[in-house]
Each structure stands twice: as structure tokens, then as C-alpha cells.
Scaffold this motif. Structure first.
Motif, short mmCIF file in Angstrom:
data_model
loop_
_atom_site.label_atom_id
_atom_site.label_comp_id
_atom_site.label_asym_id
_atom_site.label_seq_id
_atom_site.Cartn_x
_atom_site.Cartn_y
_atom_site.Cartn_z
N GLN A 155 0.82 -1.21 0.00
CA GLN A 155 0.00 0.00 0.00
C GLN A 155 0.85 1.25 0.00
OE1 GLN A 155 -2.59 -0.29 3.42
NE2 GLN A 155 -3.88 -1.86 2.49
N GLY A 156 0.29 2.34 -0.56
CA GLY A 156 0.86 3.67 -0.47
C GLY A 156 2.27 3.79 -0.99
N MET A 157 3.03 4.67 -0.32
CA MET A 157 4.38 4.97 -0.76
C MET A 157 5.32 3.77 -0.61
SD MET A 157 4.30 7.84 -2.10
CE MET A 157 6.05 7.97 -2.37
N ALA A 158 5.02 2.89 0.35
CA ALA A 158 5.86 1.70 0.50
C ALA A 158 5.82 0.86 -0.75
CB ALA A 158 5.40 0.89 1.71
N ARG A 159 4.62 0.70 -1.32
CA ARG A 159 4.51 -0.08 -2.54
C ARG A 159 5.17 0.63 -3.72
NH1 ARG A 159 -0.57 -3.56 -4.83
NH2 ARG A 159 0.38 -4.16 -6.80
#
Length: 218
Positions: A155-159
Motif C-alpha cells: 500500500q501507499g508509498m511503501a509499494r
């Protein structure tokens, strides 16, 4: 099976001073001392039938300070893990000829066992009927230069960061936790299962993943 898990009594994980079988910054924990310690232990348990083998070192990987890399051939100034394991194994077999010798592959980057099981090579045929190659598999690791726990970054910036790092080739494109059963079967077959099919060398999955949280099983 006796296992040389760490040099220092602390958590064994990512890049740290436990990465190699010796500490390059220490005059105490040297490669020579590592060998001597194994010879001492082999002598201590030489008459103990419950001890059937010696796992020479857990999860060999690079040491970040000072920066040192292991390899299977000593190229480019790296430290040759297979040669070190072979030299230690020779002394242990001399002391305890009926024991197994477990040699784990370098854990990062995670490659095929081809160089370890080369015949003729540094370990075979010299240690035939004694050599066991060790592998570890978790959902959070994977082939090549895997990004630890990359399969959990969904999810989000991690992805976004994960996908960019993988697309740039800095890290491998997938962890075992990203793979389907069919894809994992294909990958493990190419890494080491072919050695079993060809009856070339035993392989011991000495660690594998399980856990109470979804996504941490293998």
C-alpha cells in the motif's frame, strides 16, 4: 546438529557484524579462530552419537562495517565462503570421519546451489557421502538480491518505493511470498531440487517460515 549461528550473542538478521564466519574488524574472532573452535567442538562431541553433524555457519552474508563480501570463488577481493567451508570440513572429517558436514549457501544474494555442488569442485567429490547443503526459505526472502519483507509492502508509498527499486534492478522482482505455488516450485527446482532429482547431493531445508500473521508463512 551443531550450528555456528552467530559470532556475537545478538539477533541474527540483516547486514551486521554476524554476516561472515569471522569479524573482519576483530583480532579475536578471526577465520583461523573459527576453524579452531570447530575443531575443539568436534573433539568434544566425537564420542557423542547424538551429534550427527556440523552446520558450519548460519546465513552467510555481507558485513557492512568494514564492508566485506562473501562469494563462492573469492573474486573481486571477496571472501571465498566455499573454500573456507572446505578447509574447515577437511579438519572436521579428519577428527570425526562419521559426521555430516552442513554447508549453507550465502543467504544474500540468494543463488542456486550449482557452485556448491560442482563435481569436481571445492566440496565434491572430496566430501561425498558427508556433505549436506543447507537452505533457508521464508516468505520475506527470495531469490537474488531480495528486498526483505517486500511482499508485505502492498500500500501507499511503501509499494511505490518497492516497485521502483525492483524495476530499477536494485532488488529482485519478487520474494517467495509473492510467488504462486507453481512459480515457487519452478524456482526451487532450479535452485536446488534438481540436486535431489539427480541424486547428486542431499539438501536440508534447515529453516523455513511459519507464523501467526498472514503473509509470514511459506
Amino acid at each position: 546438529i551443531l550450528n555456528n549461528h552467530t559470532t556475537y550473542g545478538e539477533w541474527c538478521g540483516g547486514p551486521d557484524r554476524n554476516g561472515l564466519w569471522f569479524d573482519p574488524s576483530s583480532n579475536l574472532f578471526t577465520a583461523a579462530q573459527w576453524e579452531e573452535d570447530w575443531v575443539l567442538l568436534a573433539g568434544r562431541y566425537s564420542r557423542c552419537p547424538q551429534v550427527v553433524g556440523f552446520d558450519l555457519r548460519n546465513e552467510v552474508r555481507f558485513c557492512p562495517w568494514p564492508l566485506r563480501y562473501p562469494s563462492v570463488d573469492g573474486s573481486f577481493g571477496s571472501h571465498d565462503w566455499v573454500a573456507a567451508a572446505g578447509a574447515c570440513a577437511e579438519r572436521l572429517v579428519e577428527r570425526c570421519p562419521d559426521r555430516l558436514i552442513v554447508v549453507e549457501r550465502i543467504i544474500w544474494p540468494m543463488r542456486s546451489l550449482h557452485d556448491y555442488a560442482a563435481d569436481p569442485g571445492p566440496l565434491l567429490p572430496k566430501f561425498r557421502q558427508k556433505l549436506v547443503l543447507g537452505v533457508h526459505h521464508y516468505s520475506w526472502n527470495g531469490p537474488g538480491r531480495y528486498l526483505a519483507f517486500g511482499h508485505k509492502m502492498q500500500q501507499g508509498m511503501a509499494r511505490v518505493a518497492r516497485d521502483l527499486l525492483r524495476a530499477a534492478g536494485i532488488f529482485s522482482s519478487e520474494n517467495y511470498g509473492d510467488m504462486s505455488s507453481e512459480r515457487m516450485h519452478e524456482e526451487l527446482s532450479s535452485q536446488w531440487a534438481y540436486l535431489l532429482q539427480e541424486d547428486r547431493c542431499p539438501v536440508w531445508v534447515s529453516e523455513f517460515g511459519t507464523g501467526s500473521e498472514a503473509g509470514y508463512d511459506l
